[in-house]
Design an enzyme around this catalytic site. Structure first.
Site, PDB file in Angstrom:
ATOM      1  N   VAL A 106       0.887  -1.157  -0.083  1.00  0.00           N
ATOM      2  CA  VAL A 106      -0.114   0.081   0.122  1.00  0.00           C
ATOM      3  C   VAL A 106       0.769   1.239  -0.074  1.00  0.00           C
ATOM      4  CG1 VAL A 106      -1.789   1.433   1.432  1.00  0.00           C
ATOM      5  CG2 VAL A 106      -2.024  -1.141   1.133  1.00  0.00           C
TER       6      VAL A 106
ATOM      7  N   TRP B 258       2.481   1.507  -3.241  1.00  0.00           N
ATOM      8  CA  TRP B 258       1.582   2.080  -4.391  1.00  0.00           C
ATOM      9  C   TRP B 258       1.324   3.348  -4.185  1.00  0.00           C
ATOM     10  CZ3 TRP B 258      -3.368   3.642  -4.164  1.00  0.00           C
ATOM     11  CH2 TRP B 258      -4.184   3.414  -5.393  1.00  0.00           C
ATOM     12  N   HIS B 259       1.210   3.960  -3.157  1.00  0.00           N
ATOM     13  CA  HIS B 259       0.805   5.272  -2.982  1.00  0.00           C
ATOM     14  C   HIS B 259       1.996   6.265  -3.570  1.00  0.00           C
ATOM     15  CE1 HIS B 259      -2.570   4.265  -0.223  1.00  0.00           C
ATOM     16  NE2 HIS B 259      -3.038   5.412  -0.566  1.00  0.00           N
ATOM     17  N   ASP B 260       3.268   5.868  -3.109  1.00  0.00           N
ATOM     18  CA  ASP B 260       4.362   6.733  -3.668  1.00  0.00           C
ATOM     19  C   ASP B 260       5.662   6.145  -3.129  1.00  0.00           C
ATOM     20  OD1 ASP B 260       5.806   8.660  -4.619  1.00  0.00           O
ATOM     21  OD2 ASP B 260       5.275  10.410  -3.398  1.00  0.00           O
TER      22      ASP B 260
END
Length: 563
Positions: free
Chosen positions: A446, A449-451
């Site tokens: 997660v 995936w966000h940054d």
């Protein structure tokens, strides 16, 4: 209860957001939920009348503290005034300094025009072509749409799409195909981060039209989820499918017409439907392309080509959903016009603020983050509902209506949470022996995936660490759930949970290390900080009791969303 109050509560109920949140159709399952609820409402007890009084004092005080810390009367105002723009509400300026939401806000009329264009073209094609598979239209419109959005960067995206499709189609060993799908998928995030603007040496690609959104890599993360969904659904289908069963299903599509949302995840779609046209139609489906909500490939194909036409649209529910969406926009506009907390956060202009003001700066920052994600997601889901595709609702609880870390992540970005559970958490073993390790893997993905940033990776690990006390407390006290004191012990645990969730999210998304450490230091080393910590914890205790009762009221209706 007065009729007007009943209608108002109904308007803001879970059920108006998503049919997936309805009570179970199976009466036995529904009754099982109802039996778990406390049969007596507590709203008319003296205890809850006191809680309502606390709300009447605390909530206005919270708004006032945030406004005092971020308005013209604050001594720090000159430090962030340059980030404010001319607004439209009561002559006030507006805090339009958040780059992500500013893009959406400034382009809102364009998005509304696009919804109208897409919907009109769909109706026109349906009138001309009659009964046809929707994916053909989605394929053509999707290619045009993605080129308009990203221009010649479409070719960069296409390279990823073709490689991903080839992995599932041409690598016949399912375990190898699955492994390579994940390796390439995660690697693509790092490749885009470092080589998003790499030159091809082809003039019209390198220097041509770059689209409305030149930064194609920003929204590629959502494209990646759809890429992975297609591959993993196809590989799963290939493991169990045979040509005979596919032919039988294709000749009897009525067997696919009554599936609920869980059954659609593993819908018996014919193997021939896992083709490149359907793949591209799914990846580039315009209403959900930019930011979701996420719908799996199986669910999309089922709703596009197999769902009974009589069950596709519910205009009344869609209109109520539109009203909920409009209400959220007005709330956001009010906050941006009367609380300049984003500008304060960007400039770190909180010198001299009280612990109460610091915490409210952080809390309303988190609320604005919640709204800036909710509003685009609800617009795109509304567009999809109008078009006849029903994806999951992403935000089913107000950000402030959470007391459990685990439940919070079930309600925040719900379609992504469901995607994570289906494709990562359950394949790793779910909540079994290695629950903590599985959660660590989930939140690491997660965060990446966000940054691709160390701060967010640390945030993901903090979340997992904060889950451990809740799991331990649940295991210890679950045998006492029928005791009269159990609810109050849970409320104490909820207070600790809420503090930990707020600190983790303040660190990761709002105030960063400096602001969060400043708040913690003030809370524990000053008399005013300790007093605020005590009073705010008491208010959180009251809020937790109200949240418990709200969920009990839902259970009495047969609704249990476990968050």
């Amino acid at each position: 209860m007065p009729v007007w109050l009943k209608n108002l509560l109904g308007f803001f109920s879970l059920e108006t957001l998503d049919t997936r949140l309805f009570p179970p159709k199976d009466l036995d399952r529904k009754n099982a939920v109802i039996k778990k609820a406390d049969p007596k409402s507590k709203w008319n007890t003296w205890e809850f009348r006191f809680y309502i009084l606390v709300f009447a004092i605390a909530v206005p005080s919270m708004f006032k503290a945030a406004m005092d810390a971020s308005n013209e009367t604050n001594p720090n105002y000159p430090k962030f005034a340059h980030l404010l723009s001319q607004g439209w509400m009561f002559g006030r300026k507006v805090d339009n300094s958040d780059q992500q939401y500013r893009f959406f806000r400034d382009n809102f009329p364009l998005l509304c025009g696009l919804v109208l264009l897409h919907t009109s073209l769909r109706r026109g094609v349906n009138l001309i072509a009659g009964n046809h598979k929707r994916t053909g239209f989605d394929f053509v419109f999707g290619l045009i749409f993605i080129f308009a959005v990203h221009g010649t960067n479409f070719f960069r995206i296409l390279i990823h799409l073709v490689i991903n499709f080839s992995i599932s189609k041409y690598i016949k060993r399912n375990d190898v195909a699955t492994t390579l799908t994940w390796i390439y998928g995660i690697s693509s995030l790092f490749l885009n981060d470092n080589y998003r603007a790499v030159r091809f040496g082809i003039g019209f690609i390198d220097h041509g039209f770059q689209g409305i959104i030149p930064r194609w890599d920003v929204f590629f993360n959502f494209t990646l989820l759809r890429m992975l969904s297609y591959n993993l659904d196809y590989i799963e289908k290939r493991k169990s499918a045979s040509e005979e069963s596919n032919l039988e299903l294709k000749n009897s599509s009525s067997s696919l017409s009554e599936l609920d949302d869980r059954e659609r995840l593993v819908a018996p779609i014919p193997l021939t439907d896992y083709n490149f046209v359907n793949y591209m139609a799914y990846i580039t489906y315009a209403p959900l392309f930019i930011a979701g909500p996420i719908i799996t490939f199986n669910d999309y194909i089922y709703q596009s080509d197999y769902k009974a036409m009589s069950s596709v649209k519910d205009y009344k529910r869609t209109f109520i959903y539109f009203l909920r969406f409009a209400f959220c926009i007005l709330v956001m506009e009010f906050l941006l016009h009367f609380m300049y907390v984003v500008a304060v956060s960007k400039t770190k202009a909180w010198e001299g603020d009280t612990p109460f003001q610091l915490s409210m700066l952080g809390l309303f920052n988190l609320n604005i983050i919640w709204l800036k994600l909710l509003i685009p997601w609800r617009l795109f889901r509304l567009w999809s509902l109008i078009d006849g595709i029903d994806p999951p609702e992403n935000m089913i609880r107000c950000m402030d209506n959470n007391f459990s870390t685990l439940a919070f992540w079930r309600a925040w970005h719900r379609s992504y949470n469901r995607w994570i559970i289906r494709y990562i958490y359950i394949p790793l073993g779910g909540g079994g022996k290695y629950r903590i390790l599985n959660s660590l893997c989930v939140f690491s993905f997660v965060a990446i995936w966000h940054d691709i940033e160390l701060k967010l990776l640390m945030w993901g690990w903090l979340v997992v660490i904060f889950i451990i006390p809740e799991l331990a407390a649940t295991a210890i006290f679950k045998n006492y759930q029928h005791e009269p004191w159990y609810r109050h012990v849970c409320a104490l645990g909820a207070v600790i949970n809420i503090w930990m969730m707020m600190l983790a999210n303040l660190f990761g998304f709002c105030m960063g290390k400096d602001g969060t450490m400043s708040l913690i230091k003030t809370l524990f080393t000053t008399a005013v900080g300790l007093r605020f910590l005590f009073l705010s914890s008491g208010a959180l205790f009251v809020g937790s009791q109200v949240m418990f009762e709200l969920r009990e009221a839902e259970k009495r209706r047969g609704v249990n969303v476990k968050c």
